[in-house]
Motif scaffolding. Structure first.
Motif, PDB file in Angstrom:
ATOM      1  N   VAL A  90     -18.307  -4.862 -11.881  1.00 57.34           N
ATOM      2  CA  VAL A  90     -17.794  -6.207 -11.619  1.00 57.34           C
ATOM      3  C   VAL A  90     -17.837  -7.037 -12.895  1.00 57.34           C
ATOM      4  N   THR A 101     -15.104  -5.994 -15.258  1.00 61.03           N
ATOM      5  CA  THR A 101     -13.787  -6.460 -14.816  1.00 61.03           C
ATOM      6  C   THR A 101     -13.605  -7.938 -15.114  1.00 61.03           C
ATOM      7  N   LEU A 102     -14.646  -8.743 -14.882  1.00 60.78           N
ATOM      8  CA  LEU A 102     -14.540 -10.169 -15.164  1.00 60.78           C
ATOM      9  C   LEU A 102     -14.443 -10.437 -16.664  1.00 60.78           C
ATOM     10  N   TYR A 149     -11.578 -11.136  -9.089  1.00 59.70           N
ATOM     11  CA  TYR A 149     -11.989  -9.755  -9.379  1.00 59.70           C
ATOM     12  C   TYR A 149     -10.962  -8.760  -8.863  1.00 59.70           C
ATOM     13  N   GLN A 155      -7.734  -8.805 -10.995  1.00 59.60           N
ATOM     14  CA  GLN A 155      -7.895  -8.121 -12.272  1.00 59.60           C
ATOM     15  C   GLN A 155      -8.066  -6.618 -12.071  1.00 59.60           C
ATOM     16  N   LYS A 156      -8.775  -6.223 -11.032  1.00 64.81           N
ATOM     17  CA  LYS A 156      -9.036  -4.814 -10.788  1.00 64.81           C
ATOM     18  C   LYS A 156      -7.766  -4.058 -10.429  1.00 64.81           C
TER      19      LYS A 156
END
Length: 382
Positions: free
Chosen positions: A4, A7-8, A128, A131-132
């Motif tokens: 996480v 990804t951020l 999240y 973006q993921k």
């Protein structure tokens, strides 16, 4: 959690850019939509829904305005303020937006509690997921460049290679192609409405045993289901019709959470002019409407204690010129107060004090408690 965080961090490294064209205000919603190739209308509706859900959308939009660079700039306005690069926004504008953050945060966390933190957590989760799942996509453009027109007189097919005498032969007719089948869109709207119906039915049944399932809470659950459907639909280009259900539900939910309707179910006007101390009630209350209490015909001696309350409306109390009045006036959500010379207006305001009248201390004593959730409060000597 490491995934996480990665990804951020990737979101920040390749964050959206606010375009100069096609935006409505600061370009935050349009920039997010272009970065992840989703409909800008959905992003704008999401910000509106977040603004109506405890006010979270207001500081989030301002944060995006400050932290996302504008098209053609080296860094964001906030980074430019600390000399990390160039931004087209002036330092005065950046400071002004930063100042606006304080009332926005005060309003959000002032109304706050569990709902605000849950909404913030859900917003971070949406960032999240975007973006993921769509972080690899190249930012879309607002308009595709027009196709280059063919050069007149230049054939696209030369049947004899370099034979100049055959250049004037007609082009061969293209072979007809069967029409491509229309892709079937996922039925996101239908599935979301089905889930919303089940939530509504389940809440009605659960409400028999669990007092938590009040109308505002059930509307909040429905808003959450519709918002989830819109987020899912943004990935597959479907479900835009849910917007027209989400908007009115958000407005109704905002009104029901802002105004407390725990009092009586009375609607209309209440007027009373008691002539003796015994005729004064302990409480005058109404849900929506107005209360006008006139105490000017009471005798010049004795003591009176009463409360005047409303969820939504105007409360006016007239007191005698020579009475000793101890008062407390309050608007718990938003309102305007004018109580014996003390004034206040805005969200969650209160004034109190003691006023001895024209002749000083002595005579009739009045103890007043005047409260509205949303509305106007007046205590007057006239």
């Amino acid at each position: 959690m490491q995934g996480v965080a990665d990804t951020l961090r990737e979101f920040w490294a390749h964050r959206p850019v606010r375009p100069r064209a096609g935006r409505k205000l600061g370009g935050v919603a349009t920039g997010i939509a272009l970065r992840y190739q989703i409909d800008p209308v959905i992003v704008r509706i999401a910000f509106v829904a977040l603004a109506l859900s405890g006010g979270v959308g207001l500081p989030m939009y301002l944060a995006g305005w400050l932290l996302l660079p504008e098209e053609g700039d080296e860094v964001s306005p906030l980074e430019a303020l600390v000399n990390k690069g160039r931004s087209s926004m002036s330092q005065a504008q950046t400071v002004g937006l930063g100042i606006l953050m304080f009332p926005a945060l005060a309003f959000t966390f002032g109304s706050g509690g569990f709902q605000v933190f849950m909404t913030l957590a859900a917003s971070v989760a949406c960032i999240y997921l975007l973006q993921k799942n769509r972080g690899h996509l190249a930012p879309a453009t607002l308009a595709e460049p027009p196709p280059v027109p063919p050069v007149p007189g230049a054939p696209a097919w030369d049947p004899l290679g370099a034979a100049p005498f055959a250049w004037d032969l007609p082009e061969p007719a293209p072979k007809p192609q069967p029409p491509a089948p229309r892709p079937r869109r996922p039925r996101v709207a239908a599935a979301t409405l089905g889930v919303a119906t089940m939530v509504l039915a389940g809440s009605a049944i659960a409400g028999i045993w669990a007092p938590w399932f009040t109308a505002p809470h059930v509307i909040g659950l429905l808003i959450a289901v519709l918002a989830a459907g819109l987020v899912i639909g943004s990935f597959v280009d479907a479900g835009r019709g849910l917007i027209w259900l989400l908007i009115p539900l958000s407005v109704v939910g905002f009104g029901m959470t802002t105004i407390s309707f725990d009092g009586p179910d009375d609607f209309g006007d209440v007027r009373d002019t008691p002539k003796t101390v015994a005729e004064v009630k302990d409480k005058y209350e109404i849900s929506v409407g107005s209360v006008n209490l006139d105490l000017r015909e009471l005798p010049d001696s004795g003591s009176v204690k009463t409360a005047v309350e409303a969820n939504l409306g105007e409360l006016v109390v007239h007191v005698p010129k020579n009475a000793d009045v101890t008062f407390k006036c309050e608007a718990s959500s938003i309102g305007e107060l004018n109580c014996l010379g003390k004034r206040a207006d805005g969200g969650t305001v209160e004034v109190s004090g003691t006023d001895l009248g024209e002749n000083g201390e002595g005579g009739l004593k009045i103890d007043l408690d005047v409260l509205t959730n949303v509305g106007e409060v007046k205590v007057l000597r006239d």
